[in-house]
Design an enzyme around this catalytic site. Sequence first.
Site, PDB file in Angstrom:
ATOM      1  N   CYS A 108       0.808  -1.221   0.000  1.00 60.87           N
ATOM      2  CA  CYS A 108       0.000   0.000   0.000  1.00 60.87           C
ATOM      3  C   CYS A 108       0.843   1.274   0.000  1.00 60.87           C
ATOM      4  O   CYS A 108       0.327   2.359  -0.247  1.00 60.87           O
ATOM      5  CB  CYS A 108      -0.963  -0.004   1.182  1.00 60.87           C
ATOM      6  N   HIS A 232      -3.233   6.959   3.068  1.00 60.73           N
ATOM      7  CA  HIS A 232      -3.639   5.665   2.516  1.00 60.73           C
ATOM      8  C   HIS A 232      -5.002   5.308   3.112  1.00 60.73           C
ATOM      9  O   HIS A 232      -5.247   5.497   4.297  1.00 60.73           O
ATOM     10  CB  HIS A 232      -2.602   4.596   2.869  1.00 60.73           C
ATOM     11  N   ASN A 262     -10.164  -0.191   0.384  1.00 61.39           N
ATOM     12  CA  ASN A 262      -8.706  -0.108   0.361  1.00 61.39           C
ATOM     13  C   ASN A 262      -8.213  -0.603  -0.999  1.00 61.39           C
ATOM     14  O   ASN A 262      -8.346  -1.787  -1.313  1.00 61.39           O
ATOM     15  CB  ASN A 262      -8.138  -0.964   1.496  1.00 61.39           C
TER      16      ASN A 262
HETATM   17  N1  ACO Z   1     -18.101  -8.560   9.897  1.00 60.96           N
HETATM   18  C1  ACO Z   1     -18.699  -8.745  11.082  1.00 60.96           C
HETATM   19  N2  ACO Z   1     -18.019  -9.034  12.216  1.00 60.96           N
HETATM   20  C2  ACO Z   1     -16.676  -9.131  12.115  1.00 60.96           C
HETATM   21  C3  ACO Z   1     -15.990  -8.968  10.896  1.00 60.96           C
HETATM   22  C4  ACO Z   1     -16.762  -8.665   9.752  1.00 60.96           C
HETATM   23  N3  ACO Z   1     -16.204  -8.470   8.538  1.00 60.96           N
HETATM   24  N4  ACO Z   1     -14.672  -9.122  11.114  1.00 60.96           N
HETATM   25  C5  ACO Z   1     -14.527  -9.388  12.416  1.00 60.96           C
HETATM   26  N5  ACO Z   1     -15.731  -9.411  13.030  1.00 60.96           N
HETATM   27  C6  ACO Z   1     -16.048  -9.617  14.442  1.00 60.96           C
HETATM   28  C7  ACO Z   1     -14.953 -10.393  15.152  1.00 60.96           C
HETATM   29  O1  ACO Z   1     -15.164 -11.783  15.055  1.00 60.96           O
HETATM   30  C8  ACO Z   1     -15.113  -9.893  16.568  1.00 60.96           C
HETATM   31  O2  ACO Z   1     -16.197 -10.565  17.185  1.00 60.96           O
HETATM   32  P1  ACO Z   1     -16.150 -10.918  18.760  1.00 60.96           P
HETATM   33  O3  ACO Z   1     -16.098  -9.609  19.469  1.00 60.96           O
HETATM   34  O4  ACO Z   1     -17.435 -11.660  18.945  1.00 60.96           O
HETATM   35  O5  ACO Z   1     -14.914 -11.751  18.943  1.00 60.96           O
HETATM   36  C9  ACO Z   1     -15.524  -8.437  16.409  1.00 60.96           C
HETATM   37  O6  ACO Z   1     -16.080  -8.343  15.076  1.00 60.96           O
HETATM   38  C10 ACO Z   1     -14.367  -7.470  16.517  1.00 60.96           C
HETATM   39  O7  ACO Z   1     -13.306  -7.933  15.704  1.00 60.96           O
HETATM   40  P2  ACO Z   1     -11.907  -7.223  15.653  1.00 60.96           P
HETATM   41  O8  ACO Z   1     -10.955  -8.025  14.844  1.00 60.96           O
HETATM   42  O9  ACO Z   1     -11.528  -6.848  17.048  1.00 60.96           O
HETATM   43  O10 ACO Z   1     -12.324  -5.886  14.861  1.00 60.96           O
HETATM   44  P3  ACO Z   1     -11.465  -4.578  14.680  1.00 60.96           P
HETATM   45  O11 ACO Z   1     -12.187  -3.460  15.281  1.00 60.96           O
HETATM   46  O12 ACO Z   1     -10.023  -4.784  15.029  1.00 60.96           O
HETATM   47  O13 ACO Z   1     -11.556  -4.377  13.114  1.00 60.96           O
HETATM   48  C11 ACO Z   1     -10.295  -4.607  11.090  1.00 60.96           C
HETATM   49  C12 ACO Z   1     -11.000  -5.331  12.238  1.00 60.96           C
HETATM   50  C13 ACO Z   1     -11.318  -3.808  10.326  1.00 60.96           C
HETATM   51  C14 ACO Z   1      -9.655  -5.639  10.176  1.00 60.96           C
HETATM   52  C15 ACO Z   1      -9.208  -3.664  11.673  1.00 60.96           C
HETATM   53  O14 ACO Z   1      -8.412  -4.345  12.607  1.00 60.96           O
HETATM   54  C16 ACO Z   1      -8.329  -3.068  10.614  1.00 60.96           C
HETATM   55  O15 ACO Z   1      -8.757  -2.296   9.771  1.00 60.96           O
HETATM   56  N6  ACO Z   1      -7.002  -3.369  10.633  1.00 60.96           N
HETATM   57  C17 ACO Z   1      -6.079  -2.867   9.677  1.00 60.96           C
HETATM   58  C18 ACO Z   1      -6.245  -3.590   8.373  1.00 60.96           C
HETATM   59  C19 ACO Z   1      -5.323  -3.030   7.305  1.00 60.96           C
HETATM   60  O16 ACO Z   1      -5.074  -1.873   7.242  1.00 60.96           O
HETATM   61  N7  ACO Z   1      -4.775  -3.914   6.489  1.00 60.96           N
HETATM   62  C20 ACO Z   1      -3.832  -3.540   5.511  1.00 60.96           C
HETATM   63  C21 ACO Z   1      -4.451  -3.336   4.244  1.00 60.96           C
HETATM   64  S1  ACO Z   1      -4.681  -4.662   3.147  1.00 60.96           S
HETATM   65  C22 ACO Z   1      -3.411  -4.624   2.005  1.00 60.96           C
HETATM   66  O17 ACO Z   1      -2.402  -4.070   2.235  1.00 60.96           O
HETATM   67  C23 ACO Z   1      -3.533  -5.310   0.697  1.00 60.96           C
END
Ligand code: ACO
Length: 307
Positions: A108, A232, A262
């Site tokens: 990214c 980003h 993204n």
């Molecule tokens: N839909 C519904 N529920 C979900 C989903 C979903 N898509 N994903 C996770 N959950 C649930 C989990 O199971 C969890 O449930 P629980 O509380 O019962 O255990 C709850 O939602 C919270 O999950 P978390 O993983 O704690 O959610 P978080 O707030 O951390 O958000 C996310 C997750 C969106 C992935 C976040 O951590 C994030 O954006 N991280 C950075 C990602 C990123 O930037 N990646 C790089 C880019 S990709 C690339 O480079 C190609």
Amino acid sequence: MGVRFRGWGIALPDRIVTNDELSLTLDTSDEWITERTGIRERRVGGTAVSLGVIAGRNAIEDAGLVVGDIDFIVVATTTPDRLCPASAPMIAHELGLSCPAMDVNAACSGFMYAVRTAQGLLETGNRRILVVGTENLSRWVDWSDRNMAVLLGDGAGAAVLEYDEERNDILSFVLGADGSAADLLTAEHGGYFQMDGKEIFRRAVRVVVDSAEQAMKNAQVSPDDISLVIPHQANIRIIKAATQRLEIPMERTVVTLDRYGNTSSSSIPLAFFDARENGRIKEGECALMTGFGAGMTWASAVVRWSR
Ligand code: ACO
């Protein structure tokens, strides 16, 4: 002497996939995705080459140039259509160019790394370089994995950079990489993207803030001098946390992830283009571009807007 941004172009697939559509096949909801990421919909379709060609052509036209004016092409992509050859020679060929062409993969942060590469090439003899960020991330997504499927989208953005005797639009650049975090976000050959979202989130805020502060310091500007932040577009909560720490209000921050998700190395040029189209930056004003990605890699730059 310096480097000037001369034109910009983008390409987006027509197909829009909404959160509601994803909720039909995944255990997720529009409410969860919107609240936790800020994403409402994303574009899906095209290929790295086909999107890159359109964005590149648009950027050359926007610059008031013809393809023959370009003497080098640098393409940033995490998702090339093929492992070999690189996408850049194919994009160059379809544009009608036979100049040197190569890919850069810094996930990214890729567009920023490509701009930095182009800057060096311009300072050592090239005249005009087409820099393209293009991604076909949807091809590497397991559409039954809600962790990744809700985040990513396809698209491309491009800029023409030109050597200039008198002006310099790139005031500072800070790049970084930390391979000890390589396993946080991966796509194996023949596999799909997988990640530790929480840990990426935590590290992303830190590297964006640190590199952005360093870039502003190197450019001798303060957060008050930054008219616009072009971050980003991974997660609205990452953007908010980082800009809050940088003490730059969200009113001066570009957000496109609600519409595009993204798009990895395409997200910064897509956001810059959006800001320009909406008249959010004026000639002479400073913008802070900042990104992070798999690797981990990160990049921040202070640029002056010249057109
Ligand atoms: N839909 C519904 N529920 C979900 C989903 C979903 N898509 N994903 C996770 N959950 C649930 C989990 O199971 C969890 O449930 P629980 O509380 O019962 O255990 C709850 O939602 C919270 O999950 P978390 O993983 O704690 O959610 P978080 O707030 O951390 O958000 C996310 C997750 C969106 C992935 C976040 O951590 C994030 O954006 N991280 C950075 C990602 C990123 O930037 N990646 C790089 C880019 S990709 C690339 O480079 C190609």
